[in-house]
Design a protein around this motif. Structure first.
Motif, PDB file in Angstrom:
ATOM      1  N   PHE A  17       0.403  -1.552   0.022  1.00 25.10           N
ATOM      2  CA  PHE A  17       0.168   0.114   0.221  1.00 25.10           C
ATOM      3  C   PHE A  17       1.063   1.262  -0.237  1.00 25.10           C
ATOM      4  N   HIS A  18       0.706   2.178  -1.040  1.00 24.35           N
ATOM      5  CA  HIS A  18       1.787   3.361  -1.025  1.00 24.35           C
ATOM      6  C   HIS A  18       0.652   4.447  -1.677  1.00 24.35           C
ATOM      7  N   PRO A  19      -0.056   4.669  -1.529  1.00 24.01           N
ATOM      8  CA  PRO A  19      -1.245   5.701  -2.063  1.00 24.01           C
ATOM      9  C   PRO A  19      -0.420   6.655  -1.699  1.00 24.01           C
ATOM     10  N   ARG A  20      -1.799   7.552  -3.229  1.00 29.78           N
ATOM     11  CA  ARG A  20      -0.764   9.410  -3.335  1.00 29.78           C
ATOM     12  C   ARG A  20      -2.173   9.884  -2.979  1.00 29.78           C
ATOM     13  N   ASP A  21      -1.770  11.372  -2.001  1.00 30.88           N
ATOM     14  CA  ASP A  21      -2.715  11.951  -1.483  1.00 30.88           C
ATOM     15  C   ASP A  21      -4.411  11.578  -1.103  1.00 30.88           C
ATOM     16  N   GLU A  22      -4.373  11.973  -3.187  1.00 34.39           N
ATOM     17  CA  GLU A  22      -5.470  11.957  -3.760  1.00 34.39           C
ATOM     18  C   GLU A  22      -6.521  10.887  -3.620  1.00 34.39           C
ATOM     19  N   GLU A  23      -5.631   9.998  -2.986  1.00 27.93           N
ATOM     20  CA  GLU A  23      -6.366   8.547  -3.775  1.00 27.93           C
ATOM     21  C   GLU A  23      -6.968   7.602  -2.476  1.00 27.93           C
ATOM     22  N   ASP A  27     -10.602   8.120  -3.129  1.00 31.74           N
ATOM     23  CA  ASP A  27     -10.989   5.753  -2.502  1.00 31.74           C
ATOM     24  C   ASP A  27     -11.262   5.663  -1.628  1.00 31.74           C
ATOM     25  N   TYR A  28     -10.394   5.841  -0.208  1.00 31.18           N
ATOM     26  CA  TYR A  28     -10.776   5.648   0.807  1.00 31.18           C
ATOM     27  C   TYR A  28     -11.376   6.553   2.187  1.00 31.18           C
ATOM     28  N   ARG A  31     -15.029   7.158   0.936  1.00 26.66           N
ATOM     29  CA  ARG A  31     -15.786   6.050   1.113  1.00 26.66           C
ATOM     30  C   ARG A  31     -16.800   5.927   2.010  1.00 26.66           C
ATOM     31  N   VAL A 102      -5.200  17.835  -4.890  1.00 26.83           N
ATOM     32  CA  VAL A 102      -5.465  18.560  -6.619  1.00 26.83           C
ATOM     33  C   VAL A 102      -5.530  16.651  -6.822  1.00 26.83           C
ATOM     34  N   PRO A 104      -5.760  14.362 -10.261  1.00 22.92           N
ATOM     35  CA  PRO A 104      -5.812  14.657 -11.927  1.00 22.92           C
ATOM     36  C   PRO A 104      -7.332  14.224 -12.225  1.00 22.92           C
ATOM     37  N   ARG A 105      -7.852  13.254 -11.700  1.00 15.63           N
ATOM     38  CA  ARG A 105      -8.797  12.148 -12.777  1.00 15.63           C
ATOM     39  C   ARG A 105      -9.361  13.001 -11.950  1.00 15.63           C
ATOM     40  N   ARG A 106      -9.822  14.190 -11.536  1.00 10.24           N
ATOM     41  CA  ARG A 106     -11.166  14.807 -11.015  1.00 10.24           C
ATOM     42  C   ARG A 106     -11.108  16.607 -11.802  1.00 10.24           C
ATOM     43  N   ARG A 113      -4.780  18.180   3.320  1.00 10.08           N
ATOM     44  CA  ARG A 113      -4.156  17.783   4.203  1.00 10.08           C
ATOM     45  C   ARG A 113      -3.169  18.297   5.116  1.00 10.08           C
TER      46      ARG A 113
END
Lengths: 198, 198
Positions: A17-23, A27-28, A31, A102, A104-106, A113
């Motif tokens: 697990f090595h997530p980016r801030d926007e993930e 994504d978490y 939910r 930010v 990029p997908r959205r 943060r």
């Protein structure tokens, strides 16, 4: 058992697990805010007022050096916006400016943060420690539409123990690790993954 | 399609290939050296004499910023130990000292990591680029027992394009990413993973 641990336990060597801030936000946290639990919780909930950093649950620990969990911010006063982040032995104190997250997908701001440091004792006499927390909150136009549950003020926290090894350039990664990844075992074979449904 | 890509395509948001040096040697290079392919190749094979860094196969790319692949070292001279790392447009030149890779699980040296930089043109007039390669080779007492195939001189390479964003402290990770993770999609649900066989 949290979803993160369940997933990590299934991964072949080198995957973690090595997530980016926007993930973390889209994504978490999204939910949890939406109350979208379906069965396995993505991350565990932790009450930061009842838990010292060194007592964070093992199930929240990923890769041996970072703890990820949800937390419900406890207002200092019913009417105010200030958050109470005191524990029995100390308190979390914000440091620096909040950073915009930010996606990029959205194509826009999805959250903020905040960085906090844990101090032992009571303000203003607390003694600074090496425990650091990144507190992620949803915010901005590209963020999810407000729900009633959103007002509940859920945040996603990443806690880590600051050390020289934090910068994980390829190669110095070994220095950043305080324990082996649970599934880093030579016995692992691709076939155990290739049977995974898409 | 390489095993890495196949795996990455199955991962939920935030999970990616982020290996430690000893994992690359003991869990990935060791399999290639042992000719242990069973079906899906763990990583693709690349002939570094025929491939410019910017032409590395997409299937070797992980997380949009690092390329992992196996390579068979091409001896400059049949009798010597020097390696020929020239391509049509330039050459890979070693820089600094080789770094020892120790595996805490095996309690000793398992290999070495050589860092190389790509130069355009011909030595000694080549022009330095920002393409960097970490070349991992098996070595040391804790390494796997020598096999005939070992003499074939397989190495594992990680190539990346050097940039300010390389240091992936939590939070600056967004800066290190040049494309979205293929499966970072909000539509992803834990149930798609929880059905994975152990």
């Amino acid at each position: 058992m949290s979803f993160l641990c369940m997933m990590e336990a299934k991964l072949p060597p080198g995957f973690r697990f090595h997530p980016r801030d926007e993930e973390l936000i889209c994504d978490y946290l999204a939910r949890r805010v939406a109350g979208d639990g379906d069965g396995v919780p993505m991350m565990v909930d932790v009450d930061l007022n009842k838990c010292e950093p060194w007592d964070l649950p093992e199930t929240a620990c990923v890769g041996g050096k970072e703890w990820y969990f949800y937390s419900l911010r406890d207002r200092k006063y019913a009417t105010g916006q200030r958050t109470n982040r005191a524990t029995v032995s100390g308190y979390w104190k914000a440091t620096g400016k909040d950073r915009q997250v930010v996606d990029p997908r959205r194509g826009g701001l999805v959250g903020m943060r905040k960085t906090l440091v844990f101090y032992q004792g009571r303000a203003p006499k607390g003694k600074k420690t090496d425990w650091v927390m990144h507190e992620f909150r949803m915010e901005g136009p590209a963020s999810l539409p407000l729900k009633s549950s959103y007002k509940e003020d859920w945040v996603l926290c990443r806690v880590f123990y600051k050390s020289r090894g934090l910068c994980s350039k390829p190669g110095v990664r070994t220095a950043t690790t305080t324990r082996d990844h649970p599934l880093c075992r030579p016995s692992w074979t691709p076939s155990s993954a290739s049977s995974t449904p898409r």
